[in-house]
Design a protein around this motif. Structure first.
Motif, mmCIF file in Angstrom:
data_model
loop_
_atom_site.group_PDB
_atom_site.id
_atom_site.type_symbol
_atom_site.label_atom_id
_atom_site.label_comp_id
_atom_site.label_asym_id
_atom_site.label_seq_id
_atom_site.Cartn_x
_atom_site.Cartn_y
_atom_site.Cartn_z
ATOM 1 N N GLY A 15 0.812 -1.210 0.000
ATOM 2 C CA GLY A 15 0.000 0.000 0.000
ATOM 3 C C GLY A 15 0.846 1.262 0.000
ATOM 4 O O GLY A 15 0.555 2.220 -0.726
ATOM 5 N N LEU A 16 1.901 1.253 0.794
ATOM 6 C CA LEU A 16 2.787 2.422 0.841
ATOM 7 C C LEU A 16 3.493 2.636 -0.496
ATOM 8 O O LEU A 16 3.579 3.762 -0.986
ATOM 9 N N VAL A 17 3.981 1.550 -1.070
ATOM 10 C CA VAL A 17 4.675 1.671 -2.355
ATOM 11 C C VAL A 17 3.708 2.163 -3.428
ATOM 12 O O VAL A 17 4.052 3.042 -4.230
ATOM 13 N N THR A 18 2.490 1.651 -3.431
ATOM 14 C CA THR A 18 1.493 2.105 -4.399
ATOM 15 C C THR A 18 1.220 3.592 -4.217
ATOM 16 O O THR A 18 1.159 4.347 -5.186
ATOM 17 N N ALA B 252 1.731 9.118 -6.227
ATOM 18 C CA ALA B 252 1.943 10.528 -5.870
ATOM 19 C C ALA B 252 2.905 11.182 -6.853
ATOM 20 O O ALA B 252 3.888 10.582 -7.271
ATOM 21 N N PRO B 253 2.588 12.415 -7.250
ATOM 22 C CA PRO B 253 3.479 13.110 -8.195
ATOM 23 C C PRO B 253 4.802 13.508 -7.534
ATOM 24 O O PRO B 253 4.810 14.179 -6.519
ATOM 25 N N ASN C 63 13.320 11.016 -6.372
ATOM 26 C CA ASN C 63 12.690 11.086 -5.054
ATOM 27 C C ASN C 63 11.806 9.869 -4.792
ATOM 28 O O ASN C 63 11.761 9.354 -3.681
ATOM 29 N N THR C 64 11.116 9.411 -5.827
ATOM 30 C CA THR C 64 10.252 8.234 -5.680
ATOM 31 C C THR C 64 11.077 7.008 -5.328
ATOM 32 O O THR C 64 10.720 6.248 -4.426
ATOM 33 N N ARG C 65 12.182 6.805 -6.021
ATOM 34 C CA ARG C 65 13.050 5.661 -5.722
ATOM 35 C C ARG C 65 13.608 5.758 -4.304
ATOM 36 O O ARG C 65 13.704 4.756 -3.585
ATOM 37 N N LYS C 66 13.961 6.954 -3.878
ATOM 38 C CA LYS C 66 14.487 7.163 -2.531
ATOM 39 C C LYS C 66 13.406 6.834 -1.490
ATOM 40 O O LYS C 66 13.682 6.171 -0.489
ATOM 41 N N LYS C 67 12.181 7.275 -1.738
ATOM 42 C CA LYS C 67 11.087 6.984 -0.813
ATOM 43 C C LYS C 67 10.821 5.485 -0.727
ATOM 44 O O LYS C 67 10.611 4.938 0.356
ATOM 45 N N ILE C 68 10.822 4.826 -1.881
ATOM 46 C CA ILE C 68 10.589 3.376 -1.900
ATOM 47 C C ILE C 68 11.697 2.663 -1.128
ATOM 48 O O ILE C 68 11.427 1.767 -0.320
#
Length: 75
Positions: free
Chosen positions: A17-20, A25-26, A31-36
């Motif tokens: 759910g978090l990854v989705t 999210a834009p 940044n997306t890879r870092k968050k994942i």
């Protein structure tokens, strides 16, 4: 169903759910890879903590069973 399976399933569902949410999210790819990566690290830590708790509980239960068996043999 085993408690361990339920816990692993719950954590896996939360991570999915978090990854989705992160992917939808834009944000920039970097940044997306870092968050994942951060969420994966958090999930690993959570799973490790759950594993430690399950192992401790298993040892506690085994010790309790051993004591009861010893008491039964002594009686």
């Amino acid at each position: 169903m085993k408690t361990k399976d339920v816990l692993v399933g719950a954590v896996a569902g939360a991570v999915a759910g978090l990854v989705t949410g992160i992917l939808v999210a834009p944000d920039s790819g970097k940044n997306t890879r870092k968050k994942i990566a951060n969420k994966v690290d958090e999930a690993k830590e959570t799973l490790s903590e759950i594993k430690d708790q399950v192992v401790k509980k298993g040892h506690d239960v085994a010790e309790e069973i051993k004591q009861r068996v010893d008491e039964a043999h002594a009686a």
